[in-house]
Design an enzyme around this catalytic site. Structure first.
Site, PDB file in Angstrom:
ATOM      1  N   HIS A  51       0.825  -1.212   0.000  1.00  0.00           N
ATOM      2  CA  HIS A  51       0.000   0.000   0.000  1.00  0.00           C
ATOM      3  C   HIS A  51       0.854   1.256   0.000  1.00  0.00           C
ATOM      4  O   HIS A  51       0.352   2.349  -0.245  1.00  0.00           O
ATOM      5  CB  HIS A  51      -0.950  -0.005   1.200  1.00  0.00           C
ATOM      6  CG  HIS A  51      -1.960  -1.110   1.130  1.00  0.00           C
ATOM      7  ND1 HIS A  51      -2.894  -1.200   0.125  1.00  0.00           N
ATOM      8  CD2 HIS A  51      -2.165  -2.193   1.925  1.00  0.00           C
ATOM      9  CE1 HIS A  51      -3.644  -2.278   0.316  1.00  0.00           C
ATOM     10  NE2 HIS A  51      -3.208  -2.906   1.392  1.00  0.00           N
ATOM     11  N   ARG A  76       7.507  -5.095   3.040  1.00  0.00           N
ATOM     12  CA  ARG A  76       6.265  -5.812   2.717  1.00  0.00           C
ATOM     13  C   ARG A  76       6.111  -5.798   1.202  1.00  0.00           C
ATOM     14  O   ARG A  76       6.117  -4.736   0.586  1.00  0.00           O
ATOM     15  CB  ARG A  76       5.046  -5.171   3.374  1.00  0.00           C
ATOM     16  CG  ARG A  76       3.764  -5.897   2.917  1.00  0.00           C
ATOM     17  CD  ARG A  76       2.556  -5.566   3.754  1.00  0.00           C
ATOM     18  NE  ARG A  76       2.031  -4.242   3.507  1.00  0.00           N
ATOM     19  CZ  ARG A  76       0.866  -3.805   3.998  1.00  0.00           C
ATOM     20  NH1 ARG A  76       0.134  -4.600   4.787  1.00  0.00           N
ATOM     21  NH2 ARG A  76       0.446  -2.595   3.744  1.00  0.00           N
ATOM     22  N   GLU A 155      -4.953 -12.221   7.333  1.00  0.00           N
ATOM     23  CA  GLU A 155      -5.896 -11.097   7.304  1.00  0.00           C
ATOM     24  C   GLU A 155      -7.201 -11.453   6.590  1.00  0.00           C
ATOM     25  O   GLU A 155      -7.916 -10.561   6.147  1.00  0.00           O
ATOM     26  CB  GLU A 155      -5.242  -9.841   6.707  1.00  0.00           C
ATOM     27  CG  GLU A 155      -4.396 -10.055   5.473  1.00  0.00           C
ATOM     28  CD  GLU A 155      -3.610  -8.801   5.034  1.00  0.00           C
ATOM     29  OE1 GLU A 155      -3.812  -7.714   5.587  1.00  0.00           O
ATOM     30  OE2 GLU A 155      -2.806  -8.934   4.094  1.00  0.00           O
ATOM     31  N   ASP A 181      -7.766  -5.363   7.231  1.00  0.00           N
ATOM     32  CA  ASP A 181      -8.342  -6.348   6.305  1.00  0.00           C
ATOM     33  C   ASP A 181      -9.074  -7.446   7.069  1.00  0.00           C
ATOM     34  O   ASP A 181     -10.130  -7.912   6.622  1.00  0.00           O
ATOM     35  CB  ASP A 181      -7.244  -6.952   5.421  1.00  0.00           C
ATOM     36  CG  ASP A 181      -6.963  -6.067   4.217  1.00  0.00           C
ATOM     37  OD1 ASP A 181      -7.929  -5.600   3.582  1.00  0.00           O
ATOM     38  OD2 ASP A 181      -5.793  -5.820   3.920  1.00  0.00           O
TER      39      ASP A 181
HETATM   40  C1  3PY Z   1      -4.158  -4.442   7.493  1.00  0.00           C
HETATM   41  O1  3PY Z   1      -4.473  -3.972   8.593  1.00  0.00           O
HETATM   42  O2  3PY Z   1      -4.917  -5.075   6.760  1.00  0.00           O
HETATM   43  C2  3PY Z   1      -2.790  -4.268   7.023  1.00  0.00           C
HETATM   44  O3  3PY Z   1      -2.426  -4.844   6.037  1.00  0.00           O
HETATM   45  C3  3PY Z   1      -1.891  -3.366   7.802  1.00  0.00           C
HETATM   46  O4  3PY Z   1      -0.960  -2.766   6.979  1.00  0.00           O
HETATM   47 MG    MG Z   2      -3.931  -5.697   4.864  1.00  0.00          MG
END
Ligand code: 3PY
Ligand code: MG
Length: 260
Positions: A51, A76, A155, A181
């Site tokens: 992101h 990342r 996530e 997420d």
């Molecule tokens: C999330 O909270 O989904 C993340 O990927 C944090 O960067």
């Molecule tokens: Mg995420």
């Protein structure tokens, strides 16, 4: 900080000490930003290609700046960006965080590209990592699988269901929770509640399963107050929000004070 292997080996060394680490999280692909964050009391700097606006080039230009402070860099990668993993490790990052690792196959692919044989299939060519770590090639080959940390992001519901299998993959050193997420997934898209009850329940489960597997657990936090709670809960690595958020919060606090 680690002596042997310098900043490259510092993440694994700090994990072994067992104290919670706070990483800066950097999405602005400007070397000065990572350098400024590394100069503060963060334990590590994470550069975000998912992101954040980082690419391989910008990460390459920042690793030495962070290492100059004796600190490790993590990166990342984008979703499914496993092919970048070994390049980043060659460049001298100490850990890679892979988002949306939802299946044991995702985890195996990730681990394979991060670890040398017999554990994985990482290809040889770590010239910047050799220079930064000061390790001889044979020593690096022997120790890299322990030095280079792999954190699989959990996530989604699918990832939670496959958690034990993902943690069971040799070459996956731990997991990293994306609470935003995860909150979207757990509410079936109804909302964003990264600090809510559904996520907190999932965190308890993830912590217990990770400890049972003897691996590491990290998480992204959206505030300093939440970071404190997560430290108390035993997380190994906590991202204390991102550079843009810190910049905006600092600007807003200063303007509020200035204008009264
Ligand atoms: C999330 O909270 O989904 C993340 O990927 C944090 O960067
Ligand atoms: Mg995420």
């Amino acid at each position: 900080m680690a002596e042997r292997g310098g900043a490259v080996a510092a993440l694994a060394a700090r994990f072994r000490e067992g104290k919670p680490l706070i990483t800066a999280w950097c999405g602005i692909p400007e070397p000065l930003v990572a350098g400024l964050l590394a100069a503060e009391a963060f334990d590590a700097v994470t550069l975000d290609m998912q992101h954040g606006a980082h690419d391989f080039d910008s990460i390459n230009r920042m690793i030495a700046l962070v290492a100059a402070r004796g600190k490790p860099t993590l990166a990342r990668v984008p979703v499914g960006g496993f092919a970048t993993v070994s390049r980043l490790l060659d460049a001298g990052v100490s850990g890679v965080i892979a988002p949306m690792v939802n299946t044991v196959e995702d985890a195996r692919r990730f681990a394979a590209l991060a670890k040398y044989p017999p554990m994985g299939e990482r290809s040889w060519g770590p010239n910047p990592a050799l220079a930064l770590s000061g390790l001889a090639p044979e020593t690096y080959l022997r120790e890299a699988n322990g030095i280079c940390q792999t954190l699989a992001m959990i996530e989604t519901r699918e990832a939670l269901a496959a958690l034990d299998d993902i943690l069971g993959v040799d070459g996956i050193d731990g997991i990293f929770i994306g609470p935003s997420d995860l909150s979207i997934a757990l509410s079936n898209g109804a909302g964003l509640d990264p600090d809510g009850t559904a996520v907190r329940d999932a965190l308890k489960h993830a912590m217990a399963r990770t400890r049972a597997a003897g691996k590491r657990i990290g998480i992204y936090a959206l505030s300093a107050a939440r970071t404190r709670e997560l430290i108390a809960e035993g997380f190994d690595l906590i991202a204390l929000t991102g550079d843009s958020a810190l910049l905006r919060a600092g600007a807003q606090a200063a303007l509020k004070e200035a204008r009264g």
